[in-house]
Design a protein around this motif. Structure first.
Motif, mmCIF file in Angstrom:
data_model
loop_
_atom_site.group_PDB
_atom_site.id
_atom_site.type_symbol
_atom_site.label_atom_id
_atom_site.label_comp_id
_atom_site.label_asym_id
_atom_site.label_seq_id
_atom_site.Cartn_x
_atom_site.Cartn_y
_atom_site.Cartn_z
ATOM 1 N N ARG A 240 12.135 5.592 -48.496
ATOM 2 C CA ARG A 240 11.738 4.441 -47.701
ATOM 3 C C ARG A 240 10.250 4.149 -47.891
ATOM 4 O O ARG A 240 9.838 3.005 -47.940
ATOM 5 C CB ARG A 240 12.043 4.682 -46.225
ATOM 6 C CG ARG A 240 11.894 3.416 -45.424
ATOM 7 C CD ARG A 240 12.218 3.592 -43.973
ATOM 8 N NE ARG A 240 13.520 4.175 -43.764
ATOM 9 C CZ ARG A 240 13.900 4.744 -42.630
ATOM 10 N NH1 ARG A 240 13.057 4.810 -41.611
ATOM 11 N NH2 ARG A 240 15.091 5.253 -42.488
ATOM 12 N N THR B 130 8.550 -2.957 -43.212
ATOM 13 C CA THR B 130 7.299 -2.219 -43.323
ATOM 14 C C THR B 130 6.440 -2.772 -44.453
ATOM 15 O O THR B 130 5.230 -2.954 -44.295
ATOM 16 C CB THR B 130 7.570 -0.720 -43.568
ATOM 17 O OG1 THR B 130 8.408 -0.239 -42.525
ATOM 18 C CG2 THR B 130 6.291 0.074 -43.592
ATOM 19 N N TRP C 233 10.417 1.629 -39.166
ATOM 20 C CA TRP C 233 11.037 0.360 -39.532
ATOM 21 C C TRP C 233 11.749 0.513 -40.872
ATOM 22 O O TRP C 233 11.584 1.490 -41.578
ATOM 23 C CB TRP C 233 9.992 -0.741 -39.650
ATOM 24 C CG TRP C 233 9.201 -1.012 -38.420
ATOM 25 C CD1 TRP C 233 9.554 -0.741 -37.132
ATOM 26 C CD2 TRP C 233 7.909 -1.614 -38.354
ATOM 27 N NE1 TRP C 233 8.567 -1.148 -36.280
ATOM 28 C CE2 TRP C 233 7.555 -1.679 -36.994
ATOM 29 C CE3 TRP C 233 7.036 -2.103 -39.296
ATOM 30 C CZ2 TRP C 233 6.357 -2.229 -36.568
ATOM 31 C CZ3 TRP C 233 5.843 -2.645 -38.870
ATOM 32 C CH2 TRP C 233 5.511 -2.713 -37.525
ATOM 33 N N GLY C 234 12.471 -0.521 -41.243
ATOM 34 C CA GLY C 234 13.090 -0.545 -42.556
ATOM 35 C C GLY C 234 12.044 -0.781 -43.641
ATOM 36 O O GLY C 234 10.894 -1.152 -43.368
ATOM 37 N N ALA C 235 12.445 -0.582 -44.874
ATOM 38 C CA ALA C 235 11.510 -0.684 -45.993
ATOM 39 C C ALA C 235 10.946 -2.092 -46.139
ATOM 40 O O ALA C 235 9.740 -2.267 -46.337
ATOM 41 C CB ALA C 235 12.199 -0.242 -47.283
ATOM 42 N N HIS D 127 6.310 3.764 -41.937
ATOM 43 C CA HIS D 127 7.500 3.775 -42.790
ATOM 44 C C HIS D 127 8.679 4.511 -42.178
ATOM 45 O O HIS D 127 9.815 4.301 -42.577
ATOM 46 C CB HIS D 127 7.173 4.337 -44.179
ATOM 47 C CG HIS D 127 6.988 5.817 -44.213
ATOM 48 N ND1 HIS D 127 5.805 6.399 -43.854
ATOM 49 C CD2 HIS D 127 7.831 6.815 -44.541
ATOM 50 C CE1 HIS D 127 5.909 7.709 -43.970
ATOM 51 N NE2 HIS D 127 7.136 7.992 -44.382
ATOM 52 N N SER E 143 8.937 0.670 -49.328
ATOM 53 C CA SER E 143 7.984 -0.124 -48.543
ATOM 54 C C SER E 143 6.778 -0.496 -49.386
ATOM 55 O O SER E 143 6.311 -1.638 -49.361
ATOM 56 C CB SER E 143 7.527 0.664 -47.314
ATOM 57 O OG SER E 143 8.610 0.941 -46.471
ATOM 58 N N GLU F 97 15.299 10.786 -47.615
ATOM 59 C CA GLU F 97 15.363 9.369 -47.278
ATOM 60 C C GLU F 97 13.998 8.827 -46.861
ATOM 61 O O GLU F 97 13.657 7.684 -47.141
ATOM 62 C CB GLU F 97 16.378 9.144 -46.153
ATOM 63 C CG GLU F 97 16.470 7.708 -45.679
ATOM 64 C CD GLU F 97 16.906 6.718 -46.739
ATOM 65 O OE1 GLU F 97 16.488 5.558 -46.674
ATOM 66 O OE2 GLU F 97 17.649 7.112 -47.658
#
Length: 113
Positions: free
Chosen positions: A6, A91, A86-88, A83, A10, A2
């Protein structure tokens, strides 16, 4: 697995923002007129001015390319550090913003002397 996904998403957000800025610049280049109003000469110097289309091309060459390269380098470093936190989308967008701000500040400092 994962974390790598991500990271890639990002970067995709960051490159999408860079591409959107270039799409706006290319659209402006295509849509702006390639002549000046009557009474104005075309060119640089001697009281002349660039046509709107040439002005966009001039800005794309001398500002757009260095700022894009700097934004991509700084943004990639930003994504590498943030990365996992935070979320993609957050970021990627913050990487684009951080890279753009740093490059524009650097260009302004160079222009100021």
């Amino acid at each position: 697995m994962e974390v790598e996904r991500r990271f890639g998403r990002s970067l995709a957000w960051m490159f999408g923002c860079v591409g959107a800025v270039w799409l706006v610049a290319v659209t402006a280049y295509v849509l702006l007129p390639d002549h000046n109003p009557p009474g104005q000469c075309e060119g640089i110097g001697w009281g002349c001015t660039l046509t709107p289309r040439d002005g966009v091309l001039f800005a794309m060459m001398f500002l757009g390319v260095p700022v894009t390269v700097g934004t991509v380098v700084i943004g990639t470093i930003w994504v590498a550090f943030w990365h996992t936190r935070w979320g993609a989308m957050a970021t990627g967008l913050s990487a684009f913003a951080a890279g753009l701000v740093v490059c524009i500040a650097f260009a302004a400092a160079l222009a100021a002397g």
